[in-house]
Write a protein that holds these residues in place. Structure first.
Motif, PDB file in Angstrom:
ATOM      1  N   THR A 288     -34.532 -36.798 -35.312  1.00 11.73           N
ATOM      2  CA  THR A 288     -33.069 -36.882 -35.433  1.00 11.73           C
ATOM      3  C   THR A 288     -32.398 -36.533 -34.107  1.00 11.73           C
ATOM      4  N   PRO A 289     -31.486 -37.326 -33.608  1.00 17.04           N
ATOM      5  CA  PRO A 289     -30.765 -36.970 -32.360  1.00 17.04           C
ATOM      6  C   PRO A 289     -29.986 -35.665 -32.521  1.00 17.04           C
ATOM      7  N   LYS A 290     -29.760 -34.992 -31.393  1.00 17.90           N
ATOM      8  CA  LYS A 290     -29.090 -33.690 -31.441  1.00 17.90           C
ATOM      9  C   LYS A 290     -27.652 -33.804 -31.916  1.00 17.90           C
ATOM     10  N   ASP A 291     -26.952 -34.910 -31.615  1.00 23.51           N
ATOM     11  CA  ASP A 291     -25.568 -35.036 -32.040  1.00 23.51           C
ATOM     12  C   ASP A 291     -25.424 -35.292 -33.530  1.00 23.51           C
ATOM     13  N   LYS A 292     -26.563 -35.637 -34.208  1.00 25.51           N
ATOM     14  CA  LYS A 292     -26.512 -35.894 -35.651  1.00 25.51           C
ATOM     15  C   LYS A 292     -27.154 -34.785 -36.468  1.00 25.51           C
ATOM     16  N   ARG A 293     -27.622 -33.731 -35.821  1.00 24.33           N
ATOM     17  CA  ARG A 293     -28.272 -32.657 -36.568  1.00 24.33           C
ATOM     18  C   ARG A 293     -27.247 -31.809 -37.336  1.00 24.33           C
TER      19      ARG A 293
END
Length: 517
Positions: A59-64
């Motif tokens: 999961t990308p960090k901006d979507k965590r």
């Protein structure tokens, strides 16, 4: 100095350790069976946790942040719903049990790439033989589909063909031996040499079944076979060819092996036997095996033309009338056998006319074993004597009524030296050792349904009793017990079957010693 016994803990320590290991192994197996559901759930939880970590890492960090907010919302809703936590735990356990089960790889369907190539190669090789230019819808064509021609197929562990069912066109001349021989030779070469193949032609259904035969056992020693009087075990064959088995001893074990049983006597349709083979193929071994079985119920007369002393172990034994190796002794013995056959015929005829059973000396079987008569033919022609085979005409023609059985063994290279009487009255045939298909067909009267091998063990061959089928044959190991090159196990087995020395032969050395003194 007196030896003291070991302490109990040292003398019995190994046994106690063995029992302890068995108890520990049993306890571990029982615990594994009891805890198997728990182990499955734990394995599933571990796999779900690993999948969750991989999902989090992907999961990308901006979507965590939104993902955590969604998970927290789900947990809050589940906690506020009545019986929510219980249902969540049950769902989690079910998912863990599902993901924790053992995933067995499904068996592959159909042949793999190498097997497909082998089948396609067989199909292409059969195209010139199973195709015709006038056929509007040929079953066999270059570049065609082998699935339509090969109905069933099996492969062994080495990837070679183990069984194959072939459909062929109706116009193929499957009734001609030459056409069949070409197909059988081709399939043998393409499927792998060094193995024996059985070919079953279904002329009505236009099907050919090719089966790879397992090798016959070669470690069967001579022993007492469970047979009735008048039955002789020639050897052993495939279990699919006969409907009878015999219990045999393999050391301390016991197995049931299908035999080839030859029946002799007054009601036999094949009262005499002809054995043929190459030098060293086991013809003398088969005659020794027959002699040991015949001595249980009858008398044996042995005439050896090779002069190698293969039957010296039988000399002077109870029931052995004579073992002759010279021309003069052979002529005298065979002449006596002819007169004995006539005497038995007269005695049996008189007993029947008076309504009495035959005499006991006529009911006891008499066996005449003639090994390699061809050398006697050359010696007799050189000395001006008649062929010893001429003396076999009466035993061969009237032996069944007189309870006389004749067994003749000869090399394939000297088959022309056999007399017409021997060829005509020996309808039970055995061919041992490597032989060409034409030689097998000429000796047995019919070709075998299997492919003969170029290299075979001693005692291996084919047998045909009268007009019956041609059977594969493996003769039991019956070597000369005086041969040092033979195995000690087989030599001891033969010595244990030999009858005791007759009283006359035991008295000869004593009388000779008295005369010399």
């Amino acid at each position: 100095m007196a030896l003291r016994p070991l302490p109990r803990i040292l003398s019995n320590g190994s046994a106690q350790l063995a029992r302890s290991r068995d108890l520990a192994r049993t306890a571990a197996d029982s615990a594994t069976d009891v805890l198997h559901p728990l182990i499955t759930v734990t394995r599933g939880l571990r796999r779900l946790a690993s999948a969750g970590r991989r999902r989090w890492a992907e999961t990308p960090k901006d979507k965590r942040g939104p993902l955590l907010f969604m998970v927290a919302s789900v947990v809050l809703v589940v906690a506020l719903v009545p019986y929510g936590p219980l249902l969540a735990v049950i769902t989690l356990m079910a998912a863990s049990a599902w993901h924790g089960r053992d995933h067995a790889a499904p068996p592959p369907e159909g042949p793999d790439e190498s097997q497909t190539q082998r089948l396609q190669s067989l199909y292409e090789a059969l195209v010139p033989y199973f195709s015709a230019a006038e056929d509007p819808a040929p079953l066999y064509a270059h570049g065609g589909e082998w699935e339509k021609a090969f109905i069933a197929h099996e492969f062994d562990d080495a990837g070679r063909v183990g069984q194959l069912v072939i459909r062929y066109p109706a116009y193929f001349p499957d009734g001609e031996p030459e056409a069949r021989a070409r197909i059988e030779y081709l399939l043998t070469a393409k499927s792998g040499r060094g193995r024996e193949y059985h070919f079953a032609w279904d002329e009505e259904g236009n099907l050919l079944t090719v089966t790879v035969l397992a090798p016959l056992p070669t470690d069967i020693a001579a022993q007492r076979f469970v047979t009735a009087p008048g039955e002789t075990v020639l050897g052993f064959t495939d279990p699919t060819e006969v409907q009878r088995t015999l219990p045999l001893a393999y050391g301390e074990e016991q197995r049931d092996v299908p035999p080839v049983v030859w029946r002799t006597g007054a009601r036999s349709t094949e009262p005499h036997l002809l054995v043929m083979g190459r030098p060293g193929s086991g013809t003398s071994t088969l005659l020794r095996s027959i002699a040991l079985q015949a001595l249980q119920y009858g008398d044996v007369l042995v005439v050896e033309g090779s002069g190698t002393g293969e039957y010296a172990c039988l000399s002077g034994r109870a029931g052995v009338l004579a073992v002759e190796c010279g021309l003069a002794g052979a002529l005298a013995s065979l002449e006596w056998a002819a007169h004995e056959t006539e005497r038995r015929l007269i005695a049996v005829n008189r007993a029947r006319q008076t309504g009495h059973p035959p005499p006991d000396d006529c009911r006891r079987p008499l066996w005449i074993l003639l090994d390699r008569p061809s050398p006697f033919l050359h010696l007799a022609s050189a000395d001006g004597h008649k062929d010893p085979q001429a003396l076999l005409q009466i035993p061969l023609r009237h032996g069944r009524a007189a309870n006389v059985t004749v067994v003749v063994a000869e090399h394939l290279d000297s088959a022309d030296a056999l007399s017409e009487a021997v060829r005509q009255h020996t309808r039970a045939r055995v061919v041992l050792g490597p032989a060409l298909p034409d030689e097998l067909a000429a000796a047995l009267g019919a070709p075998p349904h299997t492919t003969p091998l170029a290299q075979v063990p001693p005692g291996r061959g084919y047998a045909r009793l009268g007009h019956g089928p041609v059977l594969r044959l493996q003769v039991p190991a019956t070597p000369d017990p005086y041969d040092d090159a033979a195995s000690d196990v087989y030599r001891d087995a033969v010595l244990s079957l030999l009858p005791p020395r007759s009283e006359e032969m035991e008295a000869v050395p004593v009388e000779a010693a008295v005369a010399e003194g």
